[in-house]
Write a protein that holds these residues in place. Sequence first.
Motif, PDB file in Angstrom:
ATOM      1  N   MET A 191      -6.459  -3.239 -16.015  1.00 51.50           N
ATOM      2  CA  MET A 191      -5.867  -4.237 -16.884  1.00 51.50           C
ATOM      3  C   MET A 191      -6.736  -4.404 -18.134  1.00 51.50           C
ATOM      4  O   MET A 191      -7.951  -4.329 -18.072  1.00 51.50           O
ATOM      5  CB  MET A 191      -5.794  -5.580 -16.149  1.00 51.50           C
ATOM      6  CG  MET A 191      -5.251  -6.692 -17.004  1.00 51.50           C
ATOM      7  SD  MET A 191      -5.158  -8.222 -16.063  1.00 51.50           S
ATOM      8  CE  MET A 191      -5.030  -9.362 -17.407  1.00 51.50           C
ATOM      9  N   ASN A 192      -6.078  -4.642 -19.263  1.00 49.77           N
ATOM     10  CA  ASN A 192      -6.798  -4.998 -20.470  1.00 49.77           C
ATOM     11  C   ASN A 192      -6.182  -6.273 -21.037  1.00 49.77           C
ATOM     12  O   ASN A 192      -5.140  -6.732 -20.563  1.00 49.77           O
ATOM     13  CB  ASN A 192      -6.816  -3.850 -21.487  1.00 49.77           C
ATOM     14  CG  ASN A 192      -5.453  -3.549 -22.059  1.00 49.77           C
ATOM     15  OD1 ASN A 192      -4.769  -4.430 -22.589  1.00 49.77           O
ATOM     16  ND2 ASN A 192      -5.037  -2.297 -21.968  1.00 49.77           N
ATOM     17  N   ILE A 193      -6.817  -6.822 -22.040  1.00 48.30           N
ATOM     18  CA  ILE A 193      -6.379  -8.115 -22.570  1.00 48.30           C
ATOM     19  C   ILE A 193      -4.948  -8.066 -23.101  1.00 48.30           C
ATOM     20  O   ILE A 193      -4.211  -9.038 -23.027  1.00 48.30           O
ATOM     21  CB  ILE A 193      -7.368  -8.631 -23.635  1.00 48.30           C
ATOM     22  CG1 ILE A 193      -7.136 -10.120 -23.876  1.00 48.30           C
ATOM     23  CG2 ILE A 193      -7.291  -7.808 -24.910  1.00 48.30           C
ATOM     24  CD1 ILE A 193      -8.258 -10.810 -24.600  1.00 48.30           C
ATOM     25  N   TYR A 194      -4.543  -6.911 -23.610  1.00 50.22           N
ATOM     26  CA  TYR A 194      -3.212  -6.799 -24.215  1.00 50.22           C
ATOM     27  C   TYR A 194      -2.081  -6.820 -23.194  1.00 50.22           C
ATOM     28  O   TYR A 194      -0.928  -6.986 -23.554  1.00 50.22           O
ATOM     29  CB  TYR A 194      -3.141  -5.548 -25.076  1.00 50.22           C
ATOM     30  CG  TYR A 194      -4.152  -5.565 -26.200  1.00 50.22           C
ATOM     31  CD1 TYR A 194      -4.210  -6.625 -27.102  1.00 50.22           C
ATOM     32  CD2 TYR A 194      -5.062  -4.529 -26.348  1.00 50.22           C
ATOM     33  CE1 TYR A 194      -5.142  -6.657 -28.132  1.00 50.22           C
ATOM     34  CE2 TYR A 194      -5.994  -4.544 -27.378  1.00 50.22           C
ATOM     35  CZ  TYR A 194      -6.021  -5.607 -28.257  1.00 50.22           C
ATOM     36  OH  TYR A 194      -6.942  -5.638 -29.277  1.00 50.22           O
ATOM     37  N   ASP A 195      -2.417  -6.650 -21.915  1.00 53.79           N
ATOM     38  CA  ASP A 195      -1.408  -6.708 -20.858  1.00 53.79           C
ATOM     39  C   ASP A 195      -1.072  -8.143 -20.458  1.00 53.79           C
ATOM     40  O   ASP A 195      -0.121  -8.365 -19.706  1.00 53.79           O
ATOM     41  CB  ASP A 195      -1.894  -5.961 -19.612  1.00 53.79           C
ATOM     42  CG  ASP A 195      -2.069  -4.476 -19.854  1.00 53.79           C
ATOM     43  OD1 ASP A 195      -1.349  -3.916 -20.703  1.00 53.79           O
ATOM     44  OD2 ASP A 195      -2.933  -3.877 -19.189  1.00 53.79           O
ATOM     45  N   CYS A 196      -1.863  -9.101 -20.907  1.00 47.22           N
ATOM     46  CA  CYS A 196      -1.676 -10.497 -20.497  1.00 47.22           C
ATOM     47  C   CYS A 196      -0.423 -11.096 -21.118  1.00 47.22           C
ATOM     48  O   CYS A 196      -0.244 -11.072 -22.339  1.00 47.22           O
ATOM     49  CB  CYS A 196      -2.883 -11.344 -20.893  1.00 47.22           C
ATOM     50  SG  CYS A 196      -4.380 -10.920 -19.990  1.00 47.22           S
ATOM     51  N   GLY A 197       0.419 -11.636 -20.258  1.00 43.98           N
ATOM     52  CA  GLY A 197       1.600 -12.342 -20.717  1.00 43.98           C
ATOM     53  C   GLY A 197       1.261 -13.799 -20.996  1.00 43.98           C
ATOM     54  O   GLY A 197       0.477 -14.414 -20.266  1.00 43.98           O
TER      55      GLY A 197
END
Length: 158
Positions: free
Chosen positions: A1-7
């Motif tokens: 996971m990376n920060i850009y995957d956070c909804g």
Amino acid sequence: MNIYDCGIKTMDGQDKLLGDYKGKVLLIVNTASKCGFTPQYQGLEDLYRRYKDRGFVVLAFPCNQFGHQEPGSESEIQQFCTTRYDVSFPVFAKIEVNGANTHPLYRYLKNEKSGVLGTKAIKWNFTKFLVDRSGHVVRRYAPADKPESLTGDIEQLL
């Protein structure tokens, strides 16, 4: 996971991904309207206006976990931010930053940069995380760190 995957959820309940901010320098802050640090909204807005044209964004996440200092609804929070501090940076729906219901974004941030003495928990409102254009969490700041004291670190990333 990376920060850009956070909804994340906008104030009006729309789903969004942090990936929408890919390539930007981010300052992510848990906020509250009735806190001793609330005047930092002005400093955050000043930073945003100063650097937004160079790819900098402040992202605010209201949180009611510290002394119940963010009791309002999303619309009340939005109105407060706009009328009291003329906030123009994105303010998102209320989240939890500690405990069993910690938002995935804050779980990620805390794992990437711990606090003083290696603590992961967020200690209070207005804890700040600086994220570079590649999505790496570069620095974690304490609530007492005033936004204007971050300019050197922000400029290095821009």
